[in-house]
Design a protein around this motif. Structure first.
Motif, PDB file in Angstrom:
ATOM      1  N   TRP A   1      52.644  50.523  26.052  1.00 47.65           N
ATOM      2  CA  TRP A   1      51.941  50.709  27.122  1.00 47.65           C
ATOM      3  C   TRP A   1      50.675  51.072  26.952  1.00 47.65           C
ATOM      4  N   GLU A   2      49.732  50.591  27.771  1.00 43.36           N
ATOM      5  CA  GLU A   2      48.473  51.473  27.552  1.00 43.36           C
ATOM      6  C   GLU A   2      47.928  51.187  29.165  1.00 43.36           C
ATOM      7  N   LEU A   3      47.957  52.296  30.352  1.00 46.15           N
ATOM      8  CA  LEU A   3      47.573  52.218  31.132  1.00 46.15           C
ATOM      9  C   LEU A   3      46.231  52.823  31.605  1.00 46.15           C
ATOM     10  N   LYS A   4      45.490  52.028  32.073  1.00 44.34           N
ATOM     11  CA  LYS A   4      43.978  51.635  32.340  1.00 44.34           C
ATOM     12  C   LYS A   4      43.847  51.782  33.877  1.00 44.34           C
ATOM     13  N   GLY A   5      42.273  52.644  34.168  1.00 48.02           N
ATOM     14  CA  GLY A   5      41.794  52.903  35.347  1.00 48.02           C
ATOM     15  C   GLY A   5      40.911  51.445  35.767  1.00 48.02           C
ATOM     16  N   PRO A   6      40.315  51.428  36.821  1.00 50.17           N
ATOM     17  CA  PRO A   6      39.677  50.767  37.280  1.00 50.17           C
ATOM     18  C   PRO A   6      38.048  50.449  36.711  1.00 50.17           C
ATOM     19  N   ASP A   7      37.916  51.383  35.423  1.00 55.05           N
ATOM     20  CA  ASP A   7      36.348  51.321  35.208  1.00 55.05           C
ATOM     21  C   ASP A   7      36.892  51.193  33.424  1.00 55.05           C
ATOM     22  N   GLY A   8      37.742  51.126  33.348  1.00 51.33           N
ATOM     23  CA  GLY A   8      38.230  50.318  32.267  1.00 51.33           C
ATOM     24  C   GLY A   8      38.796  51.583  31.047  1.00 51.33           C
ATOM     25  N   LYS A   9      39.270  52.916  31.524  1.00 57.32           N
ATOM     26  CA  LYS A   9      38.980  54.070  30.532  1.00 57.32           C
ATOM     27  C   LYS A   9      39.636  54.282  30.631  1.00 57.32           C
ATOM     28  N   MET A  10      40.933  54.578  29.583  1.00 60.05           N
ATOM     29  CA  MET A  10      42.198  55.690  29.830  1.00 60.05           C
ATOM     30  C   MET A  10      42.883  56.317  30.363  1.00 60.05           C
ATOM     31  N   VAL A  11      44.053  55.495  30.911  1.00 61.67           N
ATOM     32  CA  VAL A  11      44.746  56.851  31.830  1.00 61.67           C
ATOM     33  C   VAL A  11      46.150  57.726  30.887  1.00 61.67           C
TER      34      VAL A  11
END
Length: 197
Positions: free
Chosen positions: A66-76
Motif C-alpha cells: 500500500w501507499e498512503l497519500k495526502g490531499p496534495d498527492g505527497k506520500m504520507v
C-alpha cells in the motif's frame, strides 16, 4: 546355343510393401502426436478450470502492499517502510474504507481507494488548554506529551492575559484526523474463507 538360366526377380512388390508399412507407421505416429496434444490441451483446460483466481469476500485472509497519500498527492506512508498489510475481511481489523474497497479484487490487481480517513473524524472536544507549567520543562510546539487521556500534540503555546499564565493547547486527535487521504493498494495474496462444515 545354350541359354543361360537367369533367375529374374522384381523388387517392386517388396518396395511397395515397405512404403505401405512406413506410411502406416507415419499415420500411427501422427495419431499419437494428435492424441497427446489433445490430452495435453484437455489437461491444461482442466488445470485452468481448477485454478480460478480467488475473489476477496467476507472472511477472506488478505495481504496487500500500500501507499498512503495526502490531499496534495505527497506520500504520507507506505508498505516499503511499515510492511504489507494483512487482515481478514469483515473482522474490523483495518479501516472500513479499505475493508470494503478490496472486496471483489483478486491477486495482482491494483486499486486506489479514496477517501480514506486513517485518523478518523476530527473531534474538537479533544482539544484542551492547560497551564504550561503542568507539562515537562522545555515543552515546545510540535512536541508530543503523554497523560491519562492519552498522547497529545502541543499545537500552540500562548499567554492567558486573564489568568496571567503561560498556556499550552493540546490536541488529542490523531495527527491525520479529518484529513481525506488516498490509499493505493496491490493485492499480494488472498486465502478463501473457510467453508462451513
Amino acid at each position: 546355343p545354350k541359354q543361360l538360366g537367369v533367375k529374374m526377380t522384381s523388387t517392386l512388390p517388396r518396395d511397395a510393401a515397405r512404403r505401405r508399412r512406413l506410411a502406416c507407421m507415419g499415420v500411427a505416429a501422427l495419431l499419437a502426436v494428435v492424441t497427446t496434444s489433445l490430452l495435453s490441451a484437455e489437461s491444461a483446460f482442466a488445470a485452468l478450470a481448477g485454478s480460478q483466481p480467488k475473489v476477496i469476500a467476507e472472511g477472506s485472509s488478505v495481504s496487500l502492499s500500500w501507499e498512503l497519500k495526502g490531499p496534495d498527492g505527497k506520500m504520507v506512508d507506505s508498505s516499503q517502510t511499515d510492511g504489507p498489510l494483512s487482515f481478514v475481511c469483515g473482522k474490523a481489523q483495518v479501516m472500513a474504507e479499505v475493508d470494503a474497497g478490496v472486496r471483489g479484487m483478486i491477486v495482482g490487481e491494483s486499486k486506489t481507494i479514496l477517501p480514506v480517513f486513517i485518523g478518523g473524524k476530527r473531534d474538537e472536544s479533544k482539544v484542551k488548554n492547560v497551564v504550561h507549567e503542568q507539562l515537562p520543562s522545555g515543552t515546545q510546539v510540535g512536541a508530543v506529551v503523554h497523560g491519562p487521556e492519552g498522547s497529545a500534540r502541543v499545537t500552540k503555546v500562548w499567554f492567558h492575559p486573564q489568568l496571567g499564565d503561560k498556556m499550552a493547547t493540546l490536541d488529542f486527535n490523531h495527527a491525520l484526523a479529518g484529513i481525506e487521504l488516498s490509499m493505493h493498494v496491490n493485492i499480494l495474496s488472498c486465502e478463501a474463507p473457510p467453508s462451513d462444515s
